[in-house]
Enzyme design. Structure first.
Site, mmCIF file in Angstrom:
data_model
loop_
_atom_site.group_PDB
_atom_site.id
_atom_site.type_symbol
_atom_site.label_atom_id
_atom_site.label_comp_id
_atom_site.label_asym_id
_atom_site.label_seq_id
_atom_site.Cartn_x
_atom_site.Cartn_y
_atom_site.Cartn_z
ATOM 1 N N ASP A 89 0.842 -1.202 0.000
ATOM 2 C CA ASP A 89 0.000 0.000 0.000
ATOM 3 C C ASP A 89 0.874 1.247 0.000
ATOM 4 O O ASP A 89 1.989 1.202 0.531
ATOM 5 C CB ASP A 89 -0.821 0.066 1.295
ATOM 6 C CG ASP A 89 -2.171 -0.599 1.172
ATOM 7 O OD1 ASP A 89 -2.413 -1.240 0.139
ATOM 8 O OD2 ASP A 89 -2.967 -0.490 2.114
ATOM 9 N N TYR A 139 1.922 4.761 1.741
ATOM 10 C CA TYR A 139 1.830 5.240 3.117
ATOM 11 C C TYR A 139 0.531 6.025 3.280
ATOM 12 O O TYR A 139 0.113 6.753 2.369
ATOM 13 C CB TYR A 139 3.015 6.147 3.453
ATOM 14 C CG TYR A 139 4.362 5.457 3.430
ATOM 15 C CD1 TYR A 139 4.640 4.379 4.275
ATOM 16 C CD2 TYR A 139 5.373 5.891 2.577
ATOM 17 C CE1 TYR A 139 5.889 3.758 4.262
ATOM 18 C CE2 TYR A 139 6.624 5.275 2.571
ATOM 19 C CZ TYR A 139 6.868 4.201 3.414
ATOM 20 O OH TYR A 139 8.090 3.584 3.396
ATOM 21 N N PHE A 153 7.719 2.449 -0.883
ATOM 22 C CA PHE A 153 8.669 2.651 0.220
ATOM 23 C C PHE A 153 9.203 4.076 0.313
ATOM 24 O O PHE A 153 9.910 4.412 1.261
ATOM 25 C CB PHE A 153 9.843 1.661 0.145
ATOM 26 C CG PHE A 153 9.430 0.233 0.370
ATOM 27 C CD1 PHE A 153 9.185 -0.251 1.647
ATOM 28 C CD2 PHE A 153 9.283 -0.629 -0.709
ATOM 29 C CE1 PHE A 153 8.792 -1.564 1.850
ATOM 30 C CE2 PHE A 153 8.894 -1.953 -0.517
ATOM 31 C CZ PHE A 153 8.646 -2.429 0.771
ATOM 32 N N HIS A 201 10.114 -9.086 4.960
ATOM 33 C CA HIS A 201 9.773 -7.675 4.783
ATOM 34 C C HIS A 201 10.650 -6.819 5.695
ATOM 35 O O HIS A 201 10.984 -7.236 6.807
ATOM 36 C CB HIS A 201 8.293 -7.460 5.113
ATOM 37 C CG HIS A 201 7.758 -6.159 4.626
ATOM 38 N ND1 HIS A 201 7.923 -4.981 5.335
ATOM 39 C CD2 HIS A 201 7.078 -5.835 3.501
ATOM 40 C CE1 HIS A 201 7.351 -3.995 4.661
ATOM 41 N NE2 HIS A 201 6.840 -4.476 3.545
#
Length: 221
Positions: A65, A67, A78, A187
């Site tokens: 997703d 942020y 990211f 992750h």
């Protein structure tokens, strides 16, 4: 349907824009942007494709997703806008790069500099409601980004795919590993990274070594 996306991608993904799911997605997104606070800003929804053309794509980093905090999302997975503190996952990415390649941790978490070098920073879902993680999942974005991954896998060669966490790895199952390099790790979020499987994976040097082996220009991480 006229979708504002870079021409190099538009010509390859044009069929997706005519499919019923995408028409439904557009209707949903228009409604959300007119009635809710949604990130990233509308003009940056396809920023990953604007900053990294199909022809230039050498590395794909798959996120989930955008942020969902104020002024964070800029359409690149990211990445955050200049002046915004790096979120925990991004901090861990920079720590790993520092350990792997000795590159100093940057002051800015804006990864546009990577995109400009051929890193497609692709989120699975390209929009999200403010403060509501996952709020735009299962509306059609995942189908579209699956098509993007399949397009790269089928129409390009020698691309490095970085798949961090089970979600990204499941989504990357369509990648042809006989013609591309697939790097997998936990992750980088603290919940996963602090329990092993992220730090020490050296994906960034591995990516560059692979690009060198294919006579391609490396990424200045």
């Amino acid at each position: 349907m006229n979708v504002k996306i870079a021409d190099s991608w538009k010509e390859r993904l044009s069929d997706e824009f005519e499919k019923p799911y995408f028409n439904n997605l557009v209707g949903f997104i228009k409604s959300e942007y007119s009635t809710q606070k949604v990130y990233p800003p509308g003009k940056l929804i396809f920023n990953a494709f604007e900053k990294c053309s199909f022809e230039n794509t050498k590395v794909v980093i798959l996120g989930q997703d955008p942020y969902h905090g104020e002024n964070q999302a800029n359409g690149l997975s990211f990445s955050v806008n200049d002046g915004v503190p790096s979120p925990p996952s991004l901090k861990n990415i920079f720590k790993e790069i520092n350990d792997d390649l000795g590159i100093a941790i940057p002051k800015s978490g804006n990864l546009e500099r990577w995109a400009n070098q051929g890193v497609l920073l692709l989120n699975s879902t390209l929009t999200v409601r403010a403060g509501e993680a996952g709020s735009h999942q299962k509306q059609g974005w995942e189908i579209f980004t699956d098509a993007v991954i399949k397009c790269i896998s089928e129409q390009k060669q020698d691309v490095v795919f970085m798949l961090w966490g089970k979600y990204a790895q499941d989504k990357g199952a369509v990648i042809d590993t006989s013609k591309h390099c697939v790097l997998k790790a936990k992750h980088p979020s603290p919940m996963a990274a602090n329990y092993g499987g992220w730090f020490g994976t050296k994906h960034f040097s591995q990516a560059n070594n692979y690009l060198i082996s294919k006579n391609l220009e490396t990424i200045n991480w």
